[in-house]
Design a protein around this motif. Structure first.
Motif, PDB file in Angstrom:
ATOM      1  N   UNK A  79       0.830  -1.196   0.000  1.00  0.00           N
ATOM      2  CA  UNK A  79       0.000   0.000   0.000  1.00  0.00           C
ATOM      3  C   UNK A  79       0.870   1.253   0.000  1.00  0.00           C
ATOM      4  N   UNK A  80       0.250   2.363  -0.340  1.00  0.00           N
ATOM      5  CA  UNK A  80       0.917   3.658  -0.286  1.00  0.00           C
ATOM      6  C   UNK A  80      -0.079   4.650   0.295  1.00  0.00           C
ATOM      7  N   UNK A  81       0.404   5.511   1.180  1.00  0.00           N
ATOM      8  CA  UNK A  81      -0.478   6.441   1.865  1.00  0.00           C
ATOM      9  C   UNK A  81      -0.488   7.786   1.142  1.00  0.00           C
ATOM     10  N   UNK A  94      -0.623  11.639   0.692  1.00  0.00           N
ATOM     11  CA  UNK A  94      -0.277  12.730   1.599  1.00  0.00           C
ATOM     12  C   UNK A  94      -1.043  13.982   1.198  1.00  0.00           C
ATOM     13  N   UNK A 128      -1.273  13.689  -2.776  1.00  0.00           N
ATOM     14  CA  UNK A 128      -0.228  13.217  -3.684  1.00  0.00           C
ATOM     15  C   UNK A 128       0.349  11.886  -3.234  1.00  0.00           C
ATOM     16  N   UNK A 174       3.978   9.469  -4.639  1.00  0.00           N
ATOM     17  CA  UNK A 174       5.165   9.575  -5.500  1.00  0.00           C
ATOM     18  C   UNK A 174       4.899   9.023  -6.897  1.00  0.00           C
ATOM     19  N   UNK A 179       6.082   5.319  -7.929  1.00  0.00           N
ATOM     20  CA  UNK A 179       5.329   4.059  -7.842  1.00  0.00           C
ATOM     21  C   UNK A 179       4.862   3.582  -9.219  1.00  0.00           C
ATOM     22  N   UNK A 203       7.832  16.931  -9.656  1.00  0.00           N
ATOM     23  CA  UNK A 203       8.056  16.558  -8.265  1.00  0.00           C
ATOM     24  C   UNK A 203       8.270  17.774  -7.363  1.00  0.00           C
ATOM     25  N   UNK A 230       6.123  18.822  -4.011  1.00  0.00           N
ATOM     26  CA  UNK A 230       6.771  18.848  -2.688  1.00  0.00           C
ATOM     27  C   UNK A 230       6.619  20.225  -2.050  1.00  0.00           C
ATOM     28  N   UNK A 268       3.646  20.412   0.102  1.00  0.00           N
ATOM     29  CA  UNK A 268       3.528  19.630   1.325  1.00  0.00           C
ATOM     30  C   UNK A 268       3.540  20.574   2.523  1.00  0.00           C
ATOM     31  N   UNK A 279       4.669  22.324   5.786  1.00  0.00           N
ATOM     32  CA  UNK A 279       6.009  22.477   6.341  1.00  0.00           C
ATOM     33  C   UNK A 279       6.163  21.565   7.558  1.00  0.00           C
ATOM     34  N   UNK A 280       7.387  21.038   7.767  1.00  0.00           N
ATOM     35  CA  UNK A 280       7.587  20.164   8.919  1.00  0.00           C
ATOM     36  C   UNK A 280       7.112  20.816  10.200  1.00  0.00           C
ATOM     37  N   UNK A 321       4.147  -5.334   3.971  1.00  0.00           N
ATOM     38  CA  UNK A 321       3.501  -4.740   2.802  1.00  0.00           C
ATOM     39  C   UNK A 321       3.302  -3.244   2.952  1.00  0.00           C
ATOM     40  N   UNK A 379       4.874   2.285   1.523  1.00  0.00           N
ATOM     41  CA  UNK A 379       4.537   3.705   1.593  1.00  0.00           C
ATOM     42  C   UNK A 379       5.320   4.576   0.631  1.00  0.00           C
ATOM     43  N   UNK A 380       5.252   4.231  -0.618  1.00  0.00           N
ATOM     44  CA  UNK A 380       5.819   5.075  -1.658  1.00  0.00           C
ATOM     45  C   UNK A 380       7.183   4.659  -2.135  1.00  0.00           C
ATOM     46  N   UNK A 416       9.951   2.541  -4.020  1.00  0.00           N
ATOM     47  CA  UNK A 416       9.952   1.748  -5.242  1.00  0.00           C
ATOM     48  C   UNK A 416      11.284   1.017  -5.354  1.00  0.00           C
ATOM     49  N   UNK A 454      10.939  13.514   1.652  1.00  0.00           N
ATOM     50  CA  UNK A 454       9.686  14.273   1.630  1.00  0.00           C
ATOM     51  C   UNK A 454       8.450  13.426   1.892  1.00  0.00           C
ATOM     52  N   UNK A 455       8.454  12.191   1.378  1.00  0.00           N
ATOM     53  CA  UNK A 455       7.208  11.421   1.443  1.00  0.00           C
ATOM     54  C   UNK A 455       7.388   9.960   1.861  1.00  0.00           C
ATOM     55  N   UNK A 475       8.432   6.541   3.788  1.00  0.00           N
ATOM     56  CA  UNK A 475       8.754   6.057   5.127  1.00  0.00           C
ATOM     57  C   UNK A 475       8.228   4.649   5.271  1.00  0.00           C
ATOM     58  N   UNK A 477       6.508  12.808   9.689  1.00  0.00           N
ATOM     59  CA  UNK A 477       7.018  14.176   9.806  1.00  0.00           C
ATOM     60  C   UNK A 477       8.535  14.160   9.937  1.00  0.00           C
ATOM     61  N   UNK A 478       9.205  15.171   9.411  1.00  0.00           N
ATOM     62  CA  UNK A 478      10.657  15.346   9.504  1.00  0.00           C
ATOM     63  C   UNK A 478      11.381  14.172   8.822  1.00  0.00           C
TER      64      UNK A 478
END
Lengths: 119, 275
Positions: free
Chosen positions: A58-60, A62, A70, A72, A75, A104, A108, A111, A113-114, B96, B99-100, B102, B117-118, B120, B239-240
């Motif tokens: 899976x991919x989450x 964001x 978004x 990536x 994928x 990209x 980004x 997104x 900010x942290x 599985x 999370x992004x 590849x 950035x994305x 993790x 985050x971070x």
């Protein structure tokens, strides 16, 4: 007469994932130039599909600051038969033209900010 | 590296060809179980050289008394594919949750590189799975990232004020283990093992790139947040992010970070030699 095994040339500036369907999987270095950006409705649908198939990768999605979501573009090097192929096959391909391919860096920049909370 | 070491570890001639001598094969039963799971994910068994390196890791961590402390752990190297690398060494860490990530982010010798950035990994392990005063977290970094302030792994629960965290902002590099105060290993860059461990209510130890520091820091009850890798889990969200390359992570009960570093260093070096 082109060689029958010669791959289709990749679009230089694809607008949506639908344009890349004939080319999937696209090379990693090509795919990573982009982010897939889509609506909250499609984000919710993706989460729903993945939740129904928890054994698949899976991919989450964001959240971006403009209300879109978004994942990536990289994928796209892992579908239809790679890491994310299991859930990709369960998505509604007729809606892939609603998934924008955005450079990209532009995605980004949207997104959040942290968060400085905590360490 | 001899050609024979490139044969899949489960090949009929993996131990050697008739009349041409033999070579060592993996023997640890836990390792064989792990290698079989990696093979299932990869579609083919890893080479004898890689399998023997992994076998030595199992053997060495058991001999050093740190294996039983590994509760959520992945070797993010050696496997033929990213899917194989996400197979847990022990425990029930999800296999599985990419999370992004590849395949292009994965190197068999160096590990998995974040995008900063994305991307993790969700270890699926809540911080409170380990006792308040008996916990550790570690990553093994083979290439430092470019981001200036990152969290390599862990959790930050600001309401509970209890963090399990590997922290690096180019000024402070260290760890929080069930606490709200960092143990800093100053003037260090996060390359090789970065870890934190706690075996008492009164102090925690951080280790960065071969140097350990133990400081008096009182423990705080851990939270229910899952630990992430390549970033922190901040109150439920990633985050971070870090764009470092990470070849190994572990979470579990307290252990000797020095012994773990030795075993993981040997593992990653041996995988590099085998490939």
């Amino acid at each position: 007469m082109p060689d029958i095994d010669e791959p289709l040339p990749l679009p230089e500036n694809p607008a949506t994932v639908a344009e890349l369907l004939p080319h999937l999987p696209v090379p990693y270095d090509y795919a990573r130039q982009y982010a897939c950006v889509f609506s909250q409705e499609l984000a919710d649908r993706l989460v729903e599909v993945q939740a129904a198939n928890p054994e698949q990768f899976r991919v989450t999605p964001l959240a971006l600051t403009d209300g879109t979501f978004m994942i990536r573009g990289a994928i796209l090097s892992e579908v239809p038969n790679g890491l994310y192929g299991g859930n990709f096959a369960r998505l509604d391909a007729s809606r892939f033209d609603e998934i924008a391919l955005v450079p990209w860096a532009e995605a980004v920049a949207l997104l959040p900010q942290p968060d400085p909370e905590g360490p | 590296m001899a050609l024979a070491a490139k044969i899949p570890y489960d090949h009929p001639y993996a131990g050697g060809f008739p009349g041409l001598g033999g070579q060592a094969l993996p023997t640890d039963s836990d390792c064989l179980t792990y290698l079989a799971a990696v093979k299932a994910a990869d579609g083919a068994g890893v080479e004898v050289g890689v399998a023997v390196a992994v076998d030595a890791f199992f053997r060495d961590t058991k001999a050093a008394g740190v294996f039983d402390a590994l509760e959520a752990c992945c070797i993010l190297a050696g496997a033929r594919t990213l899917a194989g690398a996400l197979v847990p060494v022990v425990g029930d860490a999800p296999t599985n949750v990419a999370d992004g990530f590849a395949g292009g982010d994965y190197s068999r010798t160096d590990g998995l590189t974040g995008d900063g950035s994305t991307t993790y990994l969700d270890t699926g392990r809540p911080q409170n799975s380990d006792p308040q005063n008996d916990a550790h977290i570690s990553v093994f970094i083979t290439a430092s990232g470019t981001a200036a302030s990152v969290r390599y792994a862990g959790t930050t629960d600001t309401s509970a004020g209890s963090y399990l965290l590997l922290y690096d902002d180019n000024s402070f590099t260290g760890a929080y283990v069930s606490s709200n105060s960092i143990t800093d290993v100053s003037n260090r860059t996060g390359v090789n093992l970065v870890g934190g461990t706690r075996d008492s209510s009164s102090q925690q130890t951080a280790r960065v790139d071969g140097v350990s520091n133990t400081t008096a820091v009182a423990s705080i009850a851990p939270t229910t947040l899952n630990s992430y890798v390549f970033c922190r889990n901040l109150n439920g969200s990633p985050n971070a992010f870090s764009d470092a390359t990470i070849a190994f992570y572990s979470i579990g009960t307290s252990l000797s970070l020095e012994d773990l570093e030795t075993a993981v260093t040997n593992l990653i070096n041996a995988i590099g030699e085998a490939l």
